[in-house]
Enzyme design. Structure first.
Site, PDB file in Angstrom:
ATOM      1  N   GLY A  17      18.561  52.435 -50.933  1.00 36.10           N
ATOM      2  CA  GLY A  17      18.773  51.519 -50.052  1.00 36.10           C
ATOM      3  C   GLY A  17      18.167  50.136 -50.548  1.00 36.10           C
ATOM      4  O   GLY A  17      17.764  49.557 -49.880  1.00 36.10           O
ATOM      5  N   ALA A  20      22.730  47.355 -53.506  1.00 32.71           N
ATOM      6  CA  ALA A  20      24.057  48.361 -53.754  1.00 32.71           C
ATOM      7  C   ALA A  20      24.057  49.563 -52.487  1.00 32.71           C
ATOM      8  O   ALA A  20      25.188  49.584 -52.085  1.00 32.71           O
ATOM      9  CB  ALA A  20      23.646  48.905 -55.197  1.00 32.71           C
ATOM     10  N   SER A  44      13.586  55.284 -50.144  1.00 32.77           N
ATOM     11  CA  SER A  44      12.209  55.474 -50.250  1.00 32.77           C
ATOM     12  C   SER A  44      11.094  53.972 -50.132  1.00 32.77           C
ATOM     13  O   SER A  44      11.342  53.334 -50.727  1.00 32.77           O
ATOM     14  CB  SER A  44      11.519  56.287 -51.401  1.00 32.77           C
ATOM     15  OG  SER A  44      10.232  56.007 -51.594  1.00 32.77           O
ATOM     16  N   VAL A  52      15.106  41.844 -57.186  1.00 32.44           N
ATOM     17  CA  VAL A  52      15.582  40.442 -57.507  1.00 32.44           C
ATOM     18  C   VAL A  52      17.053  40.631 -57.127  1.00 32.44           C
ATOM     19  O   VAL A  52      17.509  41.474 -56.560  1.00 32.44           O
ATOM     20  CB  VAL A  52      15.268  40.482 -59.119  1.00 32.44           C
ATOM     21  CG1 VAL A  52      13.853  39.717 -59.326  1.00 32.44           C
ATOM     22  CG2 VAL A  52      15.711  41.649 -59.714  1.00 32.44           C
ATOM     23  N   LYS A  83      26.434  27.557 -53.793  1.00 28.31           N
ATOM     24  CA  LYS A  83      26.440  27.297 -55.262  1.00 28.31           C
ATOM     25  C   LYS A  83      27.413  27.129 -55.587  1.00 28.31           C
ATOM     26  O   LYS A  83      28.555  27.828 -55.344  1.00 28.31           O
ATOM     27  CB  LYS A  83      25.965  28.880 -55.813  1.00 28.31           C
ATOM     28  CG  LYS A  83      25.963  28.926 -57.346  1.00 28.31           C
ATOM     29  CD  LYS A  83      25.446  30.401 -57.733  1.00 28.31           C
ATOM     30  CE  LYS A  83      25.809  30.640 -59.187  1.00 28.31           C
ATOM     31  NZ  LYS A  83      25.489  32.030 -59.589  1.00 28.31           N
ATOM     32  N   PRO A 101      31.723  25.655 -63.521  1.00 25.31           N
ATOM     33  CA  PRO A 101      31.959  25.620 -62.174  1.00 25.31           C
ATOM     34  C   PRO A 101      32.904  26.577 -61.725  1.00 25.31           C
ATOM     35  O   PRO A 101      33.433  27.203 -62.380  1.00 25.31           O
ATOM     36  CB  PRO A 101      32.820  24.229 -61.994  1.00 25.31           C
ATOM     37  CG  PRO A 101      33.596  24.132 -63.442  1.00 25.31           C
ATOM     38  CD  PRO A 101      32.794  24.865 -64.502  1.00 25.31           C
ATOM     39  N   LEU A 338      22.486  49.272 -60.063  1.00 26.47           N
ATOM     40  CA  LEU A 338      21.970  49.329 -61.456  1.00 26.47           C
ATOM     41  C   LEU A 338      21.868  50.742 -62.018  1.00 26.47           C
ATOM     42  O   LEU A 338      21.787  51.230 -63.128  1.00 26.47           O
ATOM     43  CB  LEU A 338      20.496  49.177 -61.090  1.00 26.47           C
ATOM     44  CG  LEU A 338      20.179  47.585 -60.665  1.00 26.47           C
ATOM     45  CD1 LEU A 338      18.566  47.464 -60.201  1.00 26.47           C
ATOM     46  CD2 LEU A 338      20.580  46.552 -61.839  1.00 26.47           C
ATOM     47  N   THR A 349      26.293  38.701 -62.207  1.00 28.92           N
ATOM     48  CA  THR A 349      27.437  39.463 -62.053  1.00 28.92           C
ATOM     49  C   THR A 349      26.996  41.011 -61.589  1.00 28.92           C
ATOM     50  O   THR A 349      28.030  41.687 -61.287  1.00 28.92           O
ATOM     51  CB  THR A 349      28.141  39.723 -63.633  1.00 28.92           C
ATOM     52  OG1 THR A 349      27.167  39.908 -64.536  1.00 28.92           O
ATOM     53  CG2 THR A 349      29.017  38.385 -64.046  1.00 28.92           C
ATOM     54  N   ILE A 351      25.904  41.748 -58.425  1.00 28.46           N
ATOM     55  CA  ILE A 351      26.422  42.115 -57.228  1.00 28.46           C
ATOM     56  C   ILE A 351      27.924  42.003 -57.216  1.00 28.46           C
ATOM     57  O   ILE A 351      28.280  43.072 -56.490  1.00 28.46           O
ATOM     58  CB  ILE A 351      25.560  41.025 -56.299  1.00 28.46           C
ATOM     59  CG1 ILE A 351      24.282  41.297 -56.226  1.00 28.46           C
ATOM     60  CG2 ILE A 351      26.357  41.100 -54.874  1.00 28.46           C
ATOM     61  CD1 ILE A 351      23.428  40.323 -55.198  1.00 28.46           C
TER      62      ILE A 351
HETATM   63  P1  FAD Z   1      17.425  49.019 -56.529  1.00 29.17           P
HETATM   64  O1  FAD Z   1      16.942  47.609 -55.641  1.00 29.17           O
HETATM   65  O2  FAD Z   1      16.390  49.399 -57.411  1.00 29.17           O
HETATM   66  O3  FAD Z   1      17.325  50.168 -55.179  1.00 29.17           O
HETATM   67  C1  FAD Z   1      17.114  51.443 -55.592  1.00 29.17           C
HETATM   68  C2  FAD Z   1      16.905  52.326 -54.504  1.00 29.17           C
HETATM   69  O4  FAD Z   1      16.734  53.603 -54.623  1.00 29.17           O
HETATM   70  C3  FAD Z   1      15.661  51.777 -53.680  1.00 29.17           C
HETATM   71  O5  FAD Z   1      16.106  51.798 -52.316  1.00 29.17           O
HETATM   72  C4  FAD Z   1      14.700  53.044 -54.049  1.00 29.17           C
HETATM   73  O6  FAD Z   1      13.776  53.124 -53.038  1.00 29.17           O
HETATM   74  C5  FAD Z   1      15.564  54.180 -53.820  1.00 29.17           C
HETATM   75  N1  FAD Z   1      15.105  55.192 -54.771  1.00 29.17           N
HETATM   76  C6  FAD Z   1      14.961  55.330 -56.032  1.00 29.17           C
HETATM   77  N2  FAD Z   1      14.251  56.559 -56.395  1.00 29.17           N
HETATM   78  C7  FAD Z   1      14.387  57.178 -55.313  1.00 29.17           C
HETATM   79  C8  FAD Z   1      13.748  58.657 -54.839  1.00 29.17           C
HETATM   80  N3  FAD Z   1      13.060  59.490 -55.923  1.00 29.17           N
HETATM   81  N4  FAD Z   1      13.717  58.908 -53.643  1.00 29.17           N
HETATM   82  C9  FAD Z   1      14.404  58.136 -52.665  1.00 29.17           C
HETATM   83  N5  FAD Z   1      14.790  56.888 -52.917  1.00 29.17           N
HETATM   84  C10 FAD Z   1      14.776  56.442 -53.927  1.00 29.17           C
HETATM   85  N6  FAD Z   1      22.065  40.469 -59.636  1.00 29.17           N
HETATM   86  C11 FAD Z   1      22.949  39.402 -59.360  1.00 29.17           C
HETATM   87  O7  FAD Z   1      24.003  39.693 -58.635  1.00 29.17           O
HETATM   88  N7  FAD Z   1      22.568  38.447 -59.386  1.00 29.17           N
HETATM   89  C12 FAD Z   1      21.414  37.794 -59.828  1.00 29.17           C
HETATM   90  O8  FAD Z   1      21.046  36.637 -60.030  1.00 29.17           O
HETATM   91  C13 FAD Z   1      20.608  38.930 -60.326  1.00 29.17           C
HETATM   92  N8  FAD Z   1      19.267  38.599 -61.188  1.00 29.17           N
HETATM   93  C14 FAD Z   1      18.682  39.873 -61.604  1.00 29.17           C
HETATM   94  C15 FAD Z   1      17.255  39.727 -62.181  1.00 29.17           C
HETATM   95  C16 FAD Z   1      16.954  40.549 -62.762  1.00 29.17           C
HETATM   96  C17 FAD Z   1      15.754  40.497 -63.622  1.00 29.17           C
HETATM   97  C18 FAD Z   1      17.399  41.956 -62.796  1.00 29.17           C
HETATM   98  C19 FAD Z   1      16.625  43.173 -63.264  1.00 29.17           C
HETATM   99  C20 FAD Z   1      18.445  42.163 -61.895  1.00 29.17           C
HETATM  100  C21 FAD Z   1      19.025  41.125 -61.597  1.00 29.17           C
HETATM  101  N9  FAD Z   1      20.240  41.491 -60.760  1.00 29.17           N
HETATM  102  C22 FAD Z   1      20.946  40.299 -60.234  1.00 29.17           C
HETATM  103  C23 FAD Z   1      20.607  42.678 -60.411  1.00 29.17           C
HETATM  104  C24 FAD Z   1      20.480  42.983 -58.759  1.00 29.17           C
HETATM  105  O9  FAD Z   1      19.135  42.886 -58.624  1.00 29.17           O
HETATM  106  C25 FAD Z   1      20.864  44.323 -58.649  1.00 29.17           C
HETATM  107  O10 FAD Z   1      22.062  44.837 -59.106  1.00 29.17           O
HETATM  108  C26 FAD Z   1      20.650  44.652 -57.014  1.00 29.17           C
HETATM  109  O11 FAD Z   1      19.523  44.379 -56.331  1.00 29.17           O
HETATM  110  C27 FAD Z   1      21.381  46.189 -56.769  1.00 29.17           C
HETATM  111  O12 FAD Z   1      19.976  46.911 -57.080  1.00 29.17           O
HETATM  112  P2  FAD Z   1      20.157  48.284 -56.591  1.00 29.17           P
HETATM  113  O13 FAD Z   1      20.491  48.639 -55.168  1.00 29.17           O
HETATM  114  O14 FAD Z   1      21.264  49.144 -57.642  1.00 29.17           O
HETATM  115  O15 FAD Z   1      18.820  49.029 -56.923  1.00 29.17           O
END
Ligand code: FAD
Length: 507
Positions: A17, A20, A44, A52, A83, A101, A338, A349, A351
């Site tokens: 959650g 993504a 969780s 981030v 932006k 741009p 991720l 990129t 998101i």
């Molecule tokens: P997460 O936010 O890590 O979510 C993972 C989910 O899985 C969480 O809800 C967690 O609770 C759940 N989970 C994991 N294991 C379990 C388990 N065992 N049981 C139950 N639940 C579980 N993107 C951009 O587009 N622009 C930016 O400027 C940008 N800056 C970034 C900077 C950094 C340093 C990094 C590392 C990333 C950046 N990103 C950026 C990428 C962006 O943060 C992610 O693409 C976005 O937040 C999506 O993350 P996610 O939902 O895939 O993963």
């Protein structure tokens, strides 16, 4: 031909959650409503999200419109700002600046791209920078904003904008929207995954409290861990550290006194680069670096020393491996976010990759058999998208002139992927901009980088001799003055939300 109703997917489970997971839930609930799916998000609160991801590209606004959100409402709910592009400081060398741009340069004429005429005048001794022919750049550099005219008189008025937002507020907004659309949310730590002995598909997950959740299709949004795609399905990872060696980041917020320019800034540092993302209530800052060239503590000290305002909260340290999954869709599991892969956030990129992954999945939405032919199409397109972005990121590094700095010397000496080398060679030969399929960044973006790094081709296209130097000078002067007149109509970027409400439209 007949659709077998028994094979229709009924239950979609989204594992994770973060941004993504909730983007996937909101979009699928909206666009697959006619299938009456049961959509469940399992995450969780103990584990939390990466926290981030605050800068986007303009495509985010297509996503917002597609789930029924208005730009102005998102800005209000997420402490968001607008932006117009990214300012690159010190990348070519210290003191050097250019802007990427979300807009076009000049106006093409007689079937010839504008930049060829610009190159022709440059070769005749003209020194007006390319950026003077871009409305979007000029607005951004003067801290102004205008709602883009959807039907401008010519290409000079064509530009777009993206958003900066507080990542946790954005995810919360999407969660509320998804729940309102009938999505179910379960907060629980996943401890086990059950797979079919027959086809290897995931059948159920087990939570720490003993609950068992079953599903037909699984979307792995579990973050870097890749709980389903990696741990359960055993899909490996394509590691791109040899091209993109930055593997760590430190993020911290800081006070900004409410001043938010309409741009992200990326400043080159000794072992990577620093981001600055202005929000209404704070700035987001981070140092993305290569652990072979700087220690974590030193990187944090450098970041803190460069902050413009008082730091807010603790610094967060993150580790990552640039690259992507060998397959994005395996059996009945599709990885998004991720869990699918990660490329450093230099061009914001991640998101947009989440968005295109969700749109692709909806377009190829399978039945319970999950025909591997659909997975193959999904994989090919996803891989190409990652590769194109990788090349675009690499161009930021390989053209540097920061001689004598070990990290930058290494980046300048890289053997480039063939796809990128071909683009560079074509540009150097005659200012030709090569475009491949599944490019996230179009010709104007590549042009902004190539011209930004002062990379001049050996000659311009002979087609540019269709227009005389004299005529070009007159036309170019008219373009500059039209841009200057339009920039004067721009308001402060702090007015963006009001302007967007007044314009009364999203896309
Ligand atoms: P997460 O936010 O890590 O979510 C993972 C989910 O899985 C969480 O809800 C967690 O609770 C759940 N989970 C994991 N294991 C379990 C388990 N065992 N049981 C139950 N639940 C579980 N993107 C951009 O587009 N622009 C930016 O400027 C940008 N800056 C970034 C900077 C950094 C340093 C990094 C590392 C990333 C950046 N990103 C950026 C990428 C962006 O943060 C992610 O693409 C976005 O937040 C999506 O993350 P996610 O939902 O895939 O993963």
């Amino acid at each position: 031909m007949k659709n077998d109703q028994d094979q229709q997917i009924r239950r979609v489970v989204i594992v994770g959650g973060g941004t993504a997971g909730w983007m996937a839930a909101a979009y699928m609930a909206q666009h697959l409503r006619h299938l009456s799916l049961e959509i469940t998000v399992v995450d969780s609160s103990e584990i939390g999200t990466v926290g981030v991801g605050e800068a986007t590209v303009p495509a985010i606004r297509d996503f917002l419109a597609a789930v029924g959100l208005r730009d102005a409402d998102v800005l209000a709910a997420t402490e968001g700002t607008v932006k117009l592009g990214i300012a690159f400081q010190d990348w070519a060398e210290k003191g050097h600046y250019f802007f990427h741009p979300f807009g076009l340069y000049g106006v093409p004429a007689r079937g010839v791209p504008f930049h060829q005429y610009w190159l022709k005048l440059q070769s005749a001794g003209d020194d007006v920078p390319l950026s003077d022919y871009c409305l979007c750049t000029q607005l951004a550099q003067q801290g102004r904003f205008l709602v883009p005219n959807p039907r401008p008189a010519n290409d000079l008025g064509l530009f777009d904008f993206a958003l900066h937002f507080d990542a946790s507020k954005f995810a919360a907004m999407l969660r509320d929207l998804s729940l309102a659309k009938g999505v179910t949310h379960i907060d629980g730590r996943i401890e086990g995954v059950e797979r079919s002995k027959g086809n290897g598909h995931v059948e159920a997950i087990r939570l720490a409290n003993g609950q068992r959740v079953v599903g037909d299709l699984w979307i792995d949004c579990s973050g870097f861990r890749g709980l389903l795609i990696g741990d359960a399905m055993g899909v490996g990872y394509v590691d791109w550290r040899r091209w993109l060696p930055c593997d760590r980041a430190i993020a911290i917020g800081s006070e900004n006194g409410g001043v938010a320019p309409p741009l992200t800034t990326a400043t080159a540092r000794e072992a990577g680069w620093q981001w600055h993302i202005p929000l209404r209530h704070r700035d987001g800052n981070g140092y993305v670096y290569c652990s072979e060239y700087i220690e974590d503590d030193a990187a944090e000290q450098r970041l803190r020393a460069q902050l413009k305002g008082v730091p807010i909260g603790e610094a967060r340290r993150l580790r990552f491996t640039p690259g992507h999954r060998e397959r994005f869709w395996q059996g009945n599991v599709v990885a998004i976010g991720l869990a699918a892969g990660f490329l450093e956030p230099l061009e914001s990129t991640s998101i947009t990759l989440i968005q295109s992954g969700i749109e692709r999945l909806v377009r190829l939405f399978p039945d319970r058999r999950c025909d591997p032919a659909l997975a193959a199409v999904y994989d090919r397109q996803s891989r190409l998208e990652f590769e194109r972005i990788r090349d675009f990121l690499l161009i930021h590094y390989c053209l540097n002139r920061r001689m004598g700095e070990p990290f930058w010397d290494y980046m300048r000496g890289l053997t480039l992927p063939d796809t990128l080398q071909m683009k560079l060679d074509a540009w150097r030969a005659q200012g030709e901009l090569v475009r491949y399929e599944w490019e996230s960044f179009q010709e104007p973006s590549w042009l902004s980088l190539l011209a930004g790094f002062d990379e001049r081709p050996r000659r311009y296209s002979p087609l540019a001799d269709r227009v005389s130097e004299g005529e070009l000078r007159e036309t170019f002067a008219r373009m500059r003055s039209a841009i200057a007149d339009t920039v004067k109509m721009g308001a402060s970027s702090a007015e963006a939300e009001r302007q967007l409400r007044a314009a009364g439209r999203t896309r």
